[in-house]
Design an enzyme around this catalytic site. Structure first.
Site: not given
Length: 176
Positions: A16, A39
């Site tokens: 991503i 994260d």
């Protein structure tokens, strides 16, 4: 659950942090200080600017609650923004997890619209260390995004980015 065939929804397998969109959604923890999985990858790739803005949000409002979302710069990422949302930890479905996961997608999309985002990429929220069942999480994600797009034309593209084969196969089946 009603899935619409919407040409604004796309599925890819990959990282991503490398997707070219206006906003990347981060499956954050409530501290907003980075962590593992997606994260950690977003914080590492985006650099210290993201963490700096997260710290400012923390000092203003004390982090981010489960089901909520906040927005920061994307630092060194190709995106303009990172939208941080805190998914629920799976507790056997007894703690309102489905509602909270739906809220993650809805609040992220609402923040995107407020910030004139035309393209947004979502990871698989809560399916890693938070143990949300992958099939159910995918159904919720697709359903919530589809419903939002039915009522809102300002977002031109939503990309579901799956890092692993299992999630990619689940989304592929559901999006057919």
């Amino acid at each position: 659950m009603s899935f619409v065939s919407d040409d604004r929804i796309k599925l890819i397998k990959g990282d991503i942090t490398k997707v070219k969109v206006d906003a990347i959604v981060n499956a954050a923890n409530s501290s907003l200080l980075g962590g593992g999985g997606v994260d950690g990858a977003i914080h590492r790739a985006g650099g210290p600017e993201i963490l700096e803005e997260c710290r400012k949000i923390r000092s203003k409002q004390g982090g981010c609650k489960t089901g909520e979302a906040v927005i920061t710069t994307a630092g060194k990422l190709q995106a303009r923004y990172v939208i941080h949302t805190v998914g629920p930890v799976w507790n056997g479905g007894r703690s309102n997890e489905e509602y909270l996961l739906r809220s993650c997608y809805r609040k992220s999309l609402e923040l995107a619209v407020k910030n004139d985002v035309k393209s947004i990429a979502f990871p698989n929220i809560s399916t890693g260390v938070y143990r949300f069942p992958k099939e159910l999480a995918a159904k919720i994600a697709i359903d919530e995004v589809s419903n939002f797009l039915k009522e809102n034309n300002s977002i031109e593209q939503v990309i579901f980015v799956c890092f692993d084969n299992e999630n990619y196969e689940i989304y592929s089946k559901l999006l057919k």
